[in-house]
Design a protein around this motif. Structure first.
Motif, mmCIF file in Angstrom:
data_model
loop_
_atom_site.group_PDB
_atom_site.id
_atom_site.type_symbol
_atom_site.label_atom_id
_atom_site.label_comp_id
_atom_site.label_asym_id
_atom_site.label_seq_id
_atom_site.Cartn_x
_atom_site.Cartn_y
_atom_site.Cartn_z
ATOM 1 N N LYS A 149 0.609 -1.448 0.295
ATOM 2 C CA LYS A 149 -0.189 -0.190 -0.097
ATOM 3 C C LYS A 149 0.696 1.296 -0.055
ATOM 4 N N PRO A 151 0.710 5.198 0.590
ATOM 5 C CA PRO A 151 -0.296 5.784 0.847
ATOM 6 C C PRO A 151 -0.846 7.734 0.053
ATOM 7 N N ALA A 152 -1.579 8.080 -0.431
ATOM 8 C CA ALA A 152 -1.699 9.403 -1.447
ATOM 9 C C ALA A 152 -0.555 10.274 -1.331
ATOM 10 N N ASP A 153 0.088 10.914 -0.406
ATOM 11 C CA ASP A 153 0.573 11.385 -0.059
ATOM 12 C C ASP A 153 2.128 10.981 1.126
ATOM 13 N N GLN A 208 4.637 -6.268 7.736
ATOM 14 C CA GLN A 208 3.777 -5.713 5.866
ATOM 15 C C GLN A 208 4.695 -6.412 5.130
ATOM 16 N N PRO A 278 4.251 9.062 -3.444
ATOM 17 C CA PRO A 278 3.730 8.578 -3.811
ATOM 18 C C PRO A 278 2.653 9.970 -4.650
ATOM 19 N N LYS A 281 -2.147 10.197 -4.545
ATOM 20 C CA LYS A 281 -4.418 8.918 -4.833
ATOM 21 C C LYS A 281 -3.707 7.615 -3.747
ATOM 22 N N PRO A 282 -4.153 7.076 -2.786
ATOM 23 C CA PRO A 282 -3.597 6.122 -2.329
ATOM 24 C C PRO A 282 -3.854 4.547 -3.138
ATOM 25 N N THR A 284 -2.055 0.321 -4.414
ATOM 26 C CA THR A 284 -1.400 -0.765 -3.765
ATOM 27 C C THR A 284 -0.446 -1.397 -5.192
#
Ligand code: HEC
Length: 473
Positions: A149, A151-153, A208, A278, A281-282, A284
């Motif tokens: 994952k 993250p967006a930022d 993770q 990043p 936008k999140p 994967t």
């Protein structure tokens, strides 16, 4: 009166065979899509402009191309497309993505003529493409076990992923293709193998997906030099851990020249050491990797000469806000005869020009790579069409310049900030690596030794020692 003049002019034009637009008109030239434009597009554009590839839209048929005809004429004339940043210098490149002046003109004439389709029965055939794999179907395809994952930022992320290869015997690899799941967040990925089991253990221990750390996660600390590019892909057979090259935005998989290959011992895990940026936008990311095996062991070993070493880590890179031509340089004298087969450059968004030359002992200067308009989005590995012989005593010289003004359209900061060396996308780096074999196989260790000394001296005389863990501010 005006009309009469026009009519008689047209008559004249018809009689003497010239047109209002001057020269042979596009209409007269009979340029059409099926016979003239399709072969240019299918053979030079469609490899990327099709579903699942890097380009944002397809160019696979008449309607696709007609829809963007004017833009296509513009970007081919400016040579923005097909993307190819290396100038034509003193060496020829393999698989050069460059249209000829005649091809560019054909597209231009076709657009001017109103983009006629021509006889679709005469449509030029589309080459066969293998979905997702530019080099055809790989011998072994592996995938990250679980999506990571992003993250967006927030700051850039460095993460290693260990993937078992389940090889029951030692293999030689001639190419590795990397397919990012989400192109927008993957900045680059370096490939390593680890036959100690350590990487898989670290990956498992971390809750993770993957495990933290850069450049293979600190494995084999003594191999920093090889990890960071000095000896990319050059580990002697038998090493438990080694580099297998890498992928960066815009890069395409390339096969090593005949007789060269990367060694991967049986039981190895593949490590992807990936740098994420990043995207707002999140996302994967699940990367897929294809390995192409050589049928026989290589006949030669190769090595990389990266100048300045370690992507310029010790060069005191410190680019003031507003500097439009900040430069770093490095040179290295070859201690043995070598044959070079490729070169690749690396910098981030402020990079402006990248040049690698070799000054031969007789004074002749050969330009081996010259990029006059560096684009972070196109970090190709350039392979030479033929080996380029560089005799002992040749002085390799690299000069990298940066533009930290608002005039640089790729500058991520407006107003510009001072920028120093670092691994974040908004920090800077800079170097060019030349890939070579020793002309006399037995002399490769001499070259490796001389390069190690060059690296050591860059470290001892360092103008800076950046903190490797620096992040974007
Ligand atoms: C190596 C892959 C690749 C090849 C080959 C390629 N393109 Fe592209 N093209 C891209 C990508 C990626 C983009 C979007 C990013 C960019 O503009 O750089 C793009 C963007 C474009 C655009 C939009 C440009 C804009 O400014 O909006 C046009 C038009 C285009 N390509 C036409 C062509 C044509 C015509 C050819 C062949 C002569 C071609 N491309 C070959 C990858 C490629």
């Amino acid at each position: 009166m005006k009309n009469r003049f026009l009519i008689s002019f047209c008559l004249l034009a018809a009689v003497f065979g010239f047109s209002l637009s001057g020269g042979i008109s596009a209409q007269d030239s009979g340029v059409n899509f099926a016979e003239h434009v399709a072969p240019i597009i299918f053979n030079n554009c469609t490899s990327c402009h099709r579903p699942g590839e890097a380009a944002p839209f397809s160019l696979m048929n008449y309607a696709d191309v007609k829809r963007r005809g004017k833009l296509i004429a513009t970007v081919t004339e400016s040579r923005q497309m097909p993307p190819w940043k290396a100038d034509q210098g003193d060496v020829e490149f393999k698989n050069e993505r460059r249209l000829t002046a005649a091809q560019i003109d054909t597209i231009k004439q076709w657009v001017a003529a109103g983009m006629p389709e021509g006889n679709s029965a005469r449509m030029s055939p589309m080459p066969k493409f293998q979905d997702g794999w530019q080099l055809g179907k790989p011998d072994l395809i592996v995938k990250m076990g679980e999506g990571f994952k992003v993250p967006a930022d927030g700051p850039d992320i460095y993460r290693n992923f260990a993937i078992p290869l389940n090889l029951s015997e030692d293999r030689w690899v001639k190419a590795i293709a990397f397919l990012p799941g989400v192109r927008a967040v993957v900045h680059h990925s370096l490939f390593f193998y680890d036959s100690t089991g350590d990487a898989l253990k670290q990956d498992k221990a971390d809750p993770q997906p993957g495990y933290a750390g850069q450049m293979g996660g600190g494995l084999g600390g003594g191999t920093l030099q090889s990890l960071l590019g000095g000896n990319r892909g050059a580990q002697p057979r038998g090493a438990a851990f080694g580099s297998l090259g890498g992928w960066a935005v815009g890069g395409q998989a390339r096969e090593l020249p005949d007789g060269l290959a990367y060694f991967v011992p049986k039981g190895s895990a593949l490590i992807l050491s990936t740098h994420f940026h990043p995207s707002g936008k999140p996302e994967t990311e699940t990367s897929t990797i294809g390995l192409y095996f050589a049928d026989k062991p290589p006949t030669k070993a190769f090595t990389g000469i990266q100048l300045p070493p370690l992507f310029g880590m010790f060069e005191g890179l410190d680019i003031p806000a507003g500097a439009d031509d900040y430069a770093i340089e490095d040179s290295f004298v070859l201690p043995v005869d070598v044959k070079a087969f490729g070169a690749g450059a690396h910098a981030h968004y402020l990079g402006k020009t990248m040049k690698l030359t070799g000054t031969l002992p007789n004074g002749q200067v050969k330009t081996l790579l010259n990029i006059n308009d560096w684009d972070f989005a196109w970090q190709d590995q350039y392979q030479f069409k033929d080996y380029v012989t560089l005799p002992k005593g040749t002085r390799l010289h690299v000069r990298v310049t940066y533009d930290n003004t608002v005039a640089n359209p790729r500058n991520p900061r407006n107003p510009p900030h001072r920028v120093v060396w670092g691994e974040g996308s908004f920090d800077e780096m800079g170097s060019i690596s030349l890939l070579v074999v020793a002309a006399n196989e037995g002399e490769l260790p001499i070259l490796r030794q001389a390069y190690s000394e060059h690296l050591r001296s860059a470290f001892q005389n360092r103008k800076s020692l950046p903190n490797l863990l620096r992040r974007d501010d």
